[in-house]
Design an enzyme around this catalytic site. Structure first.
Site, mmCIF file in Angstrom:
data_model
loop_
_atom_site.group_PDB
_atom_site.id
_atom_site.type_symbol
_atom_site.label_atom_id
_atom_site.label_comp_id
_atom_site.label_asym_id
_atom_site.label_seq_id
_atom_site.Cartn_x
_atom_site.Cartn_y
_atom_site.Cartn_z
ATOM 1 C CG HIS A 1 -5.338 7.183 10.100
ATOM 2 N ND1 HIS A 1 -5.266 7.614 8.794
ATOM 3 C CD2 HIS A 1 -4.552 8.025 10.803
ATOM 4 C CE1 HIS A 1 -4.471 8.653 8.709
ATOM 5 N NE2 HIS A 1 -4.022 8.948 9.917
ATOM 6 C CG ASP B 1 -5.708 8.981 4.380
ATOM 7 O OD1 ASP B 1 -5.420 8.179 5.286
ATOM 8 O OD2 ASP B 1 -5.827 8.660 3.185
#
Length: 437
Positions: free
Chosen positions: A407, A411
């Site tokens: 992350h 995304d």
């Protein structure tokens, strides 16, 4: 003859250390240049280390089972046909006999410092001793001529019985505090420091299985990935009914013509490579103060043996046909299982695809192959009733694609679009618009 030193080679991209699993030579043996002298394993590969010289093996500086950093000395060789330039033994004796002058203060402390400074410790040993405040003068080494090895310190750390430094050394460590602080900045080292070994008692009938160097390397790399990369997961369901029918119609003729099986996995890897080319952000890596978006699309594939997991790489997968990818998958898997995989065949991967469906899995959450930003698990193809257009129900071949992502780099929007594109490619594969050649 001149004495040449051999060091731990770098056997893979981002490899920082290796473990001597087995010496293939002994002191006094004659070796030719390129002859294998040791078996070494790392978190990337098992490999034989070739001799860099022709001559007589003089000294093995590392024990079997000892882990050394890249660049650390592993042995010395008397090289044939060259004049030596070693320091005469007399010079070493003179150095050893030197003592501090009477006006240097406490002579015992000075002699102790001189004695300890003449002992050579490997960088790995020094780092561990600093991290855990171990007084090396109070450690008995198991290495050659009493040399302290990394394994000796790890045993002390695991036991919790760490010798405490004396006052003089404590003062010296305080003076060197900035250097120690810099050494502790290594995140992996900090993680190791915080991780304690579980105390599990064995009962009658239990079997204790020693942890191999390969298994330790896998554990270290997986732990590094989980500690450093904030994992997130997403899954998409894909209807591959047409793909299954197309592949099944080709498999017998293909095997007869090409000599290897045309697997579903080759179709999946090709589709993923095509989607990566269209979604270059997925083909990226975290590099601290920047994200590196890789130009080449090199697909790492997971291949398991009974006791280890390897990730050979299909280079430039987007430029290969389904047949070419299938052949390379077959060849790499054979090399892994025969122990013939080369270190360069495991380097340069930018994205990993894991065929978890081969075991019957229908959903899983993979650990990212550090330093890549994502891993895609291709699950088992299963027949299920599916609601079709106009409310009709049909039996379809369905597969789940499970994506683990870093992350920091990726995304949900980017990953969702990427999976949608993979789904679209797979669901439109058919004999009418897809060639395996």
């Amino acid at each position: 003859m001149a004495v040449e030193k051999m060091t731990m080679p770098q056997l893979g991209e981002s490899v920082t250390e290796g473990t001597i699993e087995k010496w293939l030579v002994s002191p006094g043996d004659h070796v030719n240049k390129y002859d294998p002298i040791a078996e070494v394993n790392t978190d990337k590969v098992n490999a034989e280390v070739p001799s860099s010289f022709t001559g007589i093996m003089k000294e093995l500086l590392a024990q079997e089972g000892e882990t050394l950093e890249v660049g650390e000395e592993i042995c010395t060789i008397d090289v044939e046909g060259e004049e030596g330039s070693e320091k005469p033994a007399g010079d070493e004796e003179e150095t050893a006999k030197e003592t501090p002058s009477p006006d240097s203060g406490n002579s015992k402390t000075a002699q102790s410092k001189e004695s300890s400074s003449s002992v050579r410790y490997s960088p790995a040993v020094l780092r561990l001793s600093q991290e855990h405040s171990i007084d090396l003068t109070q450690v008995t080494g198991s290495g050659k001529e009493g040399r302290i090895t990394r394994k000796d310190l790890q045993k002390l750390i695991d036991s919790g019985d760490i010798p405490q430094p004396n006052e003089a050394q404590d003062r010296e460590k305080k003076e060197n505090k900035p250097a120690q602080k810099a050494a502790k900045s290594d995140e992996a080292a900090a993680a190791r420091k915080k991780t304690s070994q579980p105390e599990i008692a064995s009962s009658a009938g239990d079997i204790e299985i020693p942890v191999t160097g390969v298994r330790k390397a896998i554990a270290a790399n997986m732990l590094k990935s989980k500690h450093e990369a904030p994992h997130a997961w997403t899954m998409m369901e894909v209807d591959v009914t047409n793909l299954v029918a197309y592949r099944d119609s080709l498999k017998a003729e293909f095997k007869s013509k090409e000599g290897f099986n045309l697997t579903y996995f080759a179709f999946f890897v090709k589709a993923i490579a095509q989607a990566l080319k269209e979604s270059p952000q997925m083909n990226s890596m975290w590099a601290g103060d920047k994200i590196i978006q890789k130009k080449d699309i090199n697909i790492s594939i997971a291949v398991a043996t009974d006791d280890a997991l390897f990730v050979p790489v299909i280079k430039h997968a987007d430029e290969k046909t389904i047949k070419g990818i299938g052949r390379e998958i077959n060849e790499l898997a054979q090399k892994v299982r025969a122990g013939r995989l080369k270190s360069e065949e495991m380097q340069g991967g930018t994205f990993t695809v894991n065929n978890t469906g081969s075991f019957g899995s229908v959903q899983s959450m993979g650990i990212i192959n550090h330093p890549q930003a994502a891993i895609l698990q291709v699950e088992s193809i299963v027949k299920r009733p599916v609601v079709m257009d106009h409310g009709m129900i049909g039996v379809r071949d369905m597969v789940n694609l499970c994506l683990s992502l870093d992350h920091r780099v990726l995304d949900g929007l980017v990953c969702g679009r990427f999976l949608q594109r993979v789904k679209e490619i797979l669901e439109t594969i058919s004999k009418d618009n897809t060639s395996v050649y």
